[in-house]
Every structure is written in C-alpha cells, then in structure tokens.
Design an enzyme around this catalytic site. Structure first.
Site, PDB file in Angstrom:
ATOM      1  N   CYS A  22      52.478  -1.747  -6.647  1.00  0.00           N
ATOM      2  CA  CYS A  22      51.298  -0.981  -6.216  1.00  0.00           C
ATOM      3  C   CYS A  22      51.132   0.251  -7.106  1.00  0.00           C
ATOM      4  O   CYS A  22      50.019   0.576  -7.543  1.00  0.00           O
ATOM      5  CB  CYS A  22      51.454  -0.549  -4.757  1.00  0.00           C
ATOM      6  SG  CYS A  22      51.843  -1.888  -3.614  1.00  0.00           S
ATOM      7  N   ASP A  78      66.563  34.173 -29.549  1.00  0.00           N
ATOM      8  CA  ASP A  78      66.194  35.577 -29.668  1.00  0.00           C
ATOM      9  C   ASP A  78      67.483  36.369 -29.425  1.00  0.00           C
ATOM     10  O   ASP A  78      68.448  35.831 -28.868  1.00  0.00           O
ATOM     11  CB  ASP A  78      65.123  35.909 -28.619  1.00  0.00           C
ATOM     12  CG  ASP A  78      64.791  37.383 -28.601  1.00  0.00           C
ATOM     13  OD1 ASP A  78      64.639  37.960 -29.682  1.00  0.00           O
ATOM     14  OD2 ASP A  78      64.708  37.950 -27.497  1.00  0.00           O
TER      15      ASP A  78
END
Length: 699
Positions: free
Chosen positions: A19, A410
């Site tokens: 389905c 960073d």
C-alpha cells in the site's frame, strides 16, 4: 526560488508496504519531493511548492482506495477494516480447510464443503487484495497485491471449475487459495507491528508533550492540559513532574533531567531566571515557570519537526530498490506466464502442476522487502541517534556520514570550550573601566562563544554597562554599535584594523569613532575529548582539517596540540565557503561549526554538523545537530551512520537474494504456492527484524 512546504496527511487503509509503495509511486509520478509513507502509523509526508494542488493529490490517493485527512489526528479504523481482524477471520475458515490434508474426516474432502469454507476467505481476499490491485492498476502503479490476487484467484477459479464439472480431487486447490490469503494477511500483521517499532522515535518525543500542568490563577492552582497553556501563564511544577512547555523560572530551584533532549543522564541545576525546556523532568525541587513558548514554537516541537522532515528525506541508495520495485510486478507476471507455457507445452508437465508452479512464482515474489530495506533501517538509525542527543535531518545524511573522507572543524566553541578569559587588556585612549563597560555592553548582543565568555567574566565586576541605541553584527568582522551621543564603536578581530595599526599579540580590538582605543588578548581551553576525536578520525581514515577565522599562530598551536596537519586560518565566511568547495572535490566532506560565519560553509558541505548552543542560523544550516556540545557525539554519529548504511546493504542483499533464488525454485516446481506464500510473508519480517536489531546493536 519557490519555498517548499512539508505536507503531512493521515491516510487509513494502508496495511503493508504494498500500500505504501502504491502511494509512494503515485506521488513520485506527480513530481513531489522527499516522499515518506509510513503505513504502520498511517502517515504520508511530501514536499510541494504548490500548496493549491494538495486537494487534487488527496483525491488521487483516495482514488487508490484509501481514506485521507489533513488533520494530525489519526482516522479511526473500523473493526472489520483492521488487518488483524481480517487475518483472524480468514484463519477461522482456513484451518479446517487446510487440515483435510492430514485429518481423516471424510466430510472435509467434499468439494462443496471446501467451496463453502474457501468462499468467505476468497471474498475477503478479493475485497482486501483485489481492491488494492484494481486501484494500483488503474493508477498505473501495479503493486504486490496484483500478484497475490492473480495467484489466489487462479487457484480458486480452477478449483471451482473442477467442482462444477465434477472432475475429482486432482482439480481441487481451495486450501491453496485460502492459505495464500491467510499467510499474506499474517505477513501484513507482522509487517505492520514490526515497522511500528522502527518509527517509534517521533512518537516517543510526542508523548513528552502529552502532560497535565498546574496553572496558577489568582493565587489558586488549577489543572489543565498542556495544549491549553498560553504564553504568559505561570505554572507550578514540583518533584517528579514533567515541564510541559518552554519558559523562564521566576521562583524556586530544581534539578532537571534533560536526558530526552541531550542524552545526558546527569541532572542540570536550575534556579531563578534560568530557561527550562518542555519535556524535561524535575528530579528534585519546585519551581514557578513563566511560559514563553508553546505549541510548535517550543524546542521539543522544533525537534519533532526536524525528525519528521528527516523521515521524509530519502537516501540515494534507496533509488536502486525503488527502480527494481517499479518494474517488479510486470516482470513477475511475465515469468509466471512463461513458467506455465514452458512447463505445459515444452516439458509436458501436467496442467495442474504447471498451473501450481505458475501460481507459486506469483505468491513467492516479494518487492516489499526491497521497499522496506532502506526506510526501516533509516528510521531505527535516526531514532537511536535522537535518543543520545544527535539530531540527523535525513536518511540521505546518514548515507553521507558513512562515506566521509574529510572533517573540517571551526576552532572557537567547536574544538575549544569557548570559555575564554581575558589574558591582557591594553587601553590606548580610554580607561580600563570604560573599555570594559563598552565591551560588556556591546558583546551582550552577540551569540558568539567569545562574546558570551567576555560578558560572563566582565559581569563579575561591578560595571555599568554602556547603553547603545543600535547594535549590529557583521559576519567575520565583529559588532558595531552607536550610543545616544552619536559615537560609533566597532569591536572585533584584527580584520577591523588598518594597515598602519599594530595588532601586537592581541586578538580582539575596540575602535571608537574609527580610532583604536583598546586591545585584548584572550586564551581559550581545548575541549578534553578533542584529542581523542582527532585520533579516532585518523583511525577511520577521515582527515581532520582546521578552518578558522582566528589568528594563524593560534590555529597552528591548536593544530600541533591536536595533531591536525591541514590548517586554514584568518578566513572570512566567503573564503570558508571557497575552501569547503575545494575540499569537497577531494572526497565527502563534513563541516563542524557553531557561529553565523560558519552557516555558508555548513550549507555547502556534504554534512553540516552544528553544536546545540550554536546560533539559530548555524542550526538551520546544518544537517546534524549535536544536542550535547560534546565532541564524543561526533564519534557516535559516525558509528550510527556506518552501521545504518551496513544494515541497509544487508537488507537490500537479502531482498535481492531472496527473489533471485526463490523465483527460479518456484518456477521449476520445487516450492508449492502455500510454502511460497509463507516464505514471502516472512521475507519482509526478516528485513524488518534486521533493522530493529540496530536499536540495541553494539556500536
């Protein structure tokens, strides 16, 4: 560019992955993006740039035979519509029909008795599988139910012909038709129950919102549901209670368990003016909470929204399974027809045996396992990550994580704690007290870790913060401000200096009316888990890279300490973007950052990783959010990515291997249709079971 909108629908009537595949294929044909269909929880999600087309899409889904609602409340399924009840009903008739093969009850061999027992099961099968098959063919997206319907109908009609013509027991296969239907329904039941276990992460989070709250009204306390809480309400929350929504503590102290948010088991001490997050639990203490955010604006709701969007994002590895599943049904029907024709005409096999071989091919084939292979593993992977404080925004991200070659960091607030101390303050034109007052006032408007640390340190002094009438943040430069007398201030890195201004060994600078008036040297501590993380990355053949706007000498010192060889220092946001693009050419790249200046690089990288205390823009730009600002979470992220991708590959291998082996076995007559139906039903369960194993698997 048109904005994409995530649409969520409640769709009832889905019983298995067949389905789900039918609806998925329909939505794909409509050109929709990030489609996610969860038949276990009756949910359908997709992204569209045309909200006006939603009504038409709903109508087309309903034309496939399902019920659709735009409400978030699940549609109530009637008892006779539930797949479990259909299975029990069919089993009631199938057991005596099947048992005639073993039990000495002669009346069970009567063709009319067998017809009477098989008919209710066959009618149920026609309504269940036939309806789905018809609508899938009508929509041009044939699903697995087409195979089940053809197989069971062939056995039933052939048996009915033998009964009407009184051709004897060799023409009776009623038990085959009924058993096929019952076993496939059993597979649907097991499939639905199993898949619901893989999609529990969002459901578990949503349960945190379903609580009662004690609201203070005119000195009295009344109990209300969390959905009735409004911003500005005052709530009383005691030991053992869940904090229902976000707010600010205005009275009291408490130890708060934030494990559902960060995965951290140790409670966090909260007192007056601290922020409290909805869904967390007070282990000890009592507080009064001023409600600041409710509904979809709370942190928990935003996490749930991120998880829902993650479910809708499909990894590229799934495309292989989708392509095969799309052509699977017509190919299998063709193989079934060829099996019958060759067996009957070329190899002189009896009509009955040829037909049974043909039916066996139909019922043993299983594209469901291919369709379930990826989404079930992704759901478990996303859920496991969320429970330890790692929010991954999509299944496609999990695949990227598993293929990483570079990880770019960073510096400030990422590899370092962000807890800065003022090492030295050099004032040129103004007093130390005035410089500290200006810095404390201007940095109070910034979310950067350095700014927070400076404000925290300076707040310990008895300073009068300078008041500004305008403050703005310039990416890569710093903060600009204007006071009531028209003086302008600029506070930032050495990027703000002119060529003739000496930075010395200082890293931050304050200008007043374009004149340098103060210089600050700061020091930052390295996160304790950073060294271990870099070693781990290298052992996984992932190259660590440092990319920072900070001074070159500081970056090189940090790189030397951690063992990072490739370093890019003193970079502006646009330069970070260019560097990331260059690194990506060498292999899959992750960027770990936290500030506004990292947002472009986070977006550009293959996998953007943001810390929980990052700026809002950084969080929105990243694909992964670490709710604990702990670098060990990155190791967990990598392990979950690796094992999830491995599970997907195992599932896909089984799905392909099963069909490659099973179809020839059925075609050559080594499997009868009933064994085929049983094998087909359990092939899905094996795939789902392997995915569920990821929940507790040692990483």
């Amino acid at each position: 560019m048109e904005k994409e909108e995530l649409v969520e629908l409640q769709v009832s009537g889905m019983h298995c992955n067949n389905c789900a595949l039918s609806i998925h294929k329909l939505l794909e044909k409509k050109g929709l993006q990030d489609i996610y269909v969860d038949f276990a929880n009756d949910e359908v999600k997709f992204k569209t740039t045309e909200p006006s087309s939603i009504e038409l899409i709903i109508k087309e889904i309903e034309n496939l035979g399902y019920k659709v609602s735009e409400e978030s409340i699940p549609i109530h399924e009637k008892g006779y519509e539930k797949v479990e009840n259909k299975f029990y009903f069919s089993l009631l008739f199938t057991i005596p029909l099947f048992s005639h093969m073993f039990l000495p009850f002669h009346w069970l061999h009567n063709p009319l008795i067998q017809l009477a027992l098989c008919s209710p099961v066959y009618i149920l099968g026609c309504l269940h599988f036939g309806k789905s098959a018809y609508y899938s063919l009508k929509g041009g997206v044939p699903n697995m139910d087409v195979l089940i319907f053809i197989g069971s109908s062939s056995a039933f009609i052939y048996s009915l012909y033998g009964t009407l013509q009184n051709l004897g027991p060799d023409f009776l296969f009623y038990e085959t038709a009924a058993t096929i239907i019952s076993l496939v329904l059993l597979g649907n039941v097991l499939e639905k129950r199993s898949v619901s276990q893989t999609t529990s992460a969002v459901r578990d989070l949503m349960l945190f919102q379903e609580v009662k709250a004690n609201k203070m009204v005119n000195g009295e306390i009344i109990e209300i549901h969390s959905s009735e809480i409004l911003p500005g309400d005052i709530l009383v929350i005691n030991t053992g209670d869940k904090i229902p929504v976000d707010g600010e503590i205005i009275w009291g102290e408490a130890s708060v368990n934030e494990a559902m948010l960060t995965g951290e088991s140790l409670p966090v001490e909260k007192s007056k003016y601290d922020q409290a997050i909805g869904g967390t639990v007070i282990e000890k203490g009592s507080i009064q909470l001023l409600v600041t955010k409710t509904g979809k604006h709370t942190v928990l709701s935003q996490i749930i929204e991120l998880m829902k969007k993650a479910q809708a994002a499909k990894p590229s590895i799934q495309k292989l399974g989708d392509k095969v599943a799309a052509i699977f049904v017509p190919v299998v029907v063709g193989i079934s027809v060829i099996t019958f024709l060759l067996a009957f005409y070329a190899f002189d096999v009896s009509f009955q045996k040829s037909m049974l071989n043909s039916i066996a091919v139909l019922v043993i084939s299983c594209p469901c396992a291919m369709g379930l292979a990826t989404p079930t593993a992704v759901m478990v992977g996303l859920g496991r990550a969320a429970k330890i404080g790692i929010l991954i925004k999509g299944g496609n991200t999990i695949e990227e994580i598993a293929k990483l070659k570079f990880m770019v960091f960073d510096k400030t607030g990422t590899l370092t704690t962000g807890n800065f101390k003022i090492k030295a303050l050099d004032c040129i034109e103004i007093s130390n007290e005035k410089a500290e007052s200006i810095i404390s006032g201007i940095e109070g408007y910034s979310n950067h870790p350095i700014a927070r640390s400076l404000v925290k340190e300076l707040s310990l002094k008895s300073l009068d913060k300078m008041i500004f009438i305008k403050v703005t943040e310039e990416k890569g430069l710093g903060m600009t401000a204007t006071d009531s007398e028209g003086n302008t201030y600029l506070f930032g890195s050495k990027q703000i200096l002119q060529a003739d201004e000496d930075p010395g060994h200082y890293s931050l600078f304050l200008k007043m009316n374009n004149l340098l008036v103060a210089r600050i040297a700061i020091e930052d501590e390295i996160k304790p888990e950073a060294i271990h993380l870099i070693k781990t990355l290298k052992s996984l053949n992932i190259i660590p890279i440092l990319l920072s706007g900070d001074q070159k000498i500081k970056c090189e010192e940090l790189g030397l300490t951690l063992g990072i060889d490739e370093i890019y220092a003193e970079t502006m946001p646009h330069q970070k973007l260019e560097i990331i693009d260059e690194i990506k050419k060498r292999g899959k790249t992750a960027m770990v950052g936290d500030g506004i200046n990292d947002a472009p690089a986070l977006t550009s990288s293959d996998v953007g990783v943001s810390m929980s205390d990052s700026s809002h823009i950084a969080i929105q730009s990243a694909e992964v959010i670490l709710l604990k600002s702990d670098l060990s979470s990155i190791e967990n992220m990598l392990e979950i990515g690796k094992h999830t991708l491995l599970t997907i590959k195992q599932n896909l291998f089984w799905a392909f291997f099963y069909n490659v082996v099973a179809i020839p076995f059925a075609a050559f007559g080594f499997l009868n249709p009933m064994v085929g139906a049983l094998a087909m039903a359990f092939s899905d369960v094996i795939v789902i079971g392997n995915s569920i194993r990821l929940k507790t698997k040692s990483l």
